[in-house]
Scaffold this motif. Structure first.
Motif, PDB file in Angstrom:
ATOM      1  N   GLU A 144       7.141   9.174 -55.345  1.00 32.01           N
ATOM      2  CA  GLU A 144       7.049   9.075 -54.071  1.00 32.01           C
ATOM      3  C   GLU A 144       7.511  10.261 -53.309  1.00 32.01           C
ATOM      4  O   GLU A 144       6.950  10.695 -52.334  1.00 32.01           O
ATOM      5  N   ASN A 145       8.420  10.813 -53.907  1.00 32.55           N
ATOM      6  CA  ASN A 145       8.757  12.216 -53.154  1.00 32.55           C
ATOM      7  C   ASN A 145       8.407  13.622 -53.806  1.00 32.55           C
ATOM      8  O   ASN A 145       8.870  14.539 -53.649  1.00 32.55           O
ATOM      9  N   ASP A 146       7.354  13.258 -54.551  1.00 38.43           N
ATOM     10  CA  ASP A 146       6.672  14.835 -55.035  1.00 38.43           C
ATOM     11  C   ASP A 146       7.738  15.410 -55.991  1.00 38.43           C
ATOM     12  O   ASP A 146       7.725  16.590 -55.841  1.00 38.43           O
ATOM     13  N   TYR A 147       8.270  14.883 -56.804  1.00 37.10           N
ATOM     14  CA  TYR A 147       9.350  15.338 -57.524  1.00 37.10           C
ATOM     15  C   TYR A 147       8.724  16.614 -58.244  1.00 37.10           C
ATOM     16  O   TYR A 147       7.635  16.463 -58.895  1.00 37.10           O
ATOM     17  N   PRO A 148       9.282  17.918 -57.920  1.00 33.86           N
ATOM     18  CA  PRO A 148       8.922  19.141 -58.509  1.00 33.86           C
ATOM     19  C   PRO A 148       8.864  19.329 -60.093  1.00 33.86           C
ATOM     20  O   PRO A 148      10.285  19.094 -60.559  1.00 33.86           O
ATOM     21  N   PRO A 149       8.095  19.279 -60.787  1.00 25.81           N
ATOM     22  CA  PRO A 149       8.321  19.692 -62.201  1.00 25.81           C
ATOM     23  C   PRO A 149       9.380  20.755 -62.711  1.00 25.81           C
ATOM     24  O   PRO A 149       9.981  20.913 -63.549  1.00 25.81           O
ATOM     25  N   ILE A 150       9.080  21.964 -61.759  1.00 25.60           N
ATOM     26  CA  ILE A 150       9.912  22.911 -61.914  1.00 25.60           C
ATOM     27  C   ILE A 150      11.550  22.983 -61.275  1.00 25.60           C
ATOM     28  O   ILE A 150      11.520  22.381 -60.030  1.00 25.60           O
ATOM     29  N   PHE A 151      12.429  22.882 -62.113  1.00 22.95           N
ATOM     30  CA  PHE A 151      13.830  22.621 -61.521  1.00 22.95           C
ATOM     31  C   PHE A 151      14.231  23.368 -60.424  1.00 22.95           C
ATOM     32  O   PHE A 151      14.069  24.687 -60.287  1.00 22.95           O
ATOM     33  N   ASP A 152      14.825  22.523 -59.520  1.00 20.64           N
ATOM     34  CA  ASP A 152      15.270  23.053 -58.069  1.00 20.64           C
ATOM     35  C   ASP A 152      16.669  22.514 -58.106  1.00 20.64           C
ATOM     36  O   ASP A 152      16.908  21.730 -57.457  1.00 20.64           O
TER      37      ASP A 152
END
Length: 129
Positions: A114-122
């Motif tokens: 739902e939150n478009d979790y980014p695959p690249i670590f933030d």
């Protein structure tokens, strides 16, 4: 969660492989040999403090790759005839960990979607719970 594979490889999507990230990844890769344990989809490693500067998250969560080419490699990879599970390394918040413990992994996975979790670590990502 599927069948447990006899081997696992860890993958951490990052913008820059800093010494801190590399040290954490090496430590995680050695942990099963230190604790005589194993890693699989949905497994977590809680730390007593954030494992790196710039983030308040302190629990590693292992998921399977969602990026197409990596997912394809993960489905076909074998070493010495053994299937290999590729697991992505993710850091989650205490509240996200509490959600997993109280309701299971699926509600957190839904929140990530739902939150478009980014695959690249933030490291500055805010908790979704």
């Amino acid at each position: 969660m599927g069948t447990t594979k006899p081997r696992a490889e860890l993958m951490w999507y990052v913008r820059e492989p800093t010494p801190e990230i590399c040290a954490n990844l090496r430590w995680l890769a050695n942990l099963p040999f230190i604790d005589t344990t194993w890693f699989g989809f949905g497994h977590r490693v809680a730390m007593p403090a954030p494992p790196m500067a710039g983030t308040e998250f302190q629990t590693f969560l292992f998921l399977t790759p969602i990026i197409g080419p990596d997912k394809s490699i993960a489905e076909a990879l074998e070493i010495a005839g053994d299937p290999v599970e590729i697991l992505t390394v993710n850091l989650i918040s205490d509240r996200e960990l509490a959600l997993i413990k109280s309701e299971g992994l699926d509600p957190l996975l839904d929140l990530l979607d739902e939150n478009d979790y980014p695959p690249i670590f933030d490291p500055a990502r805010k908790s979704y719970v």
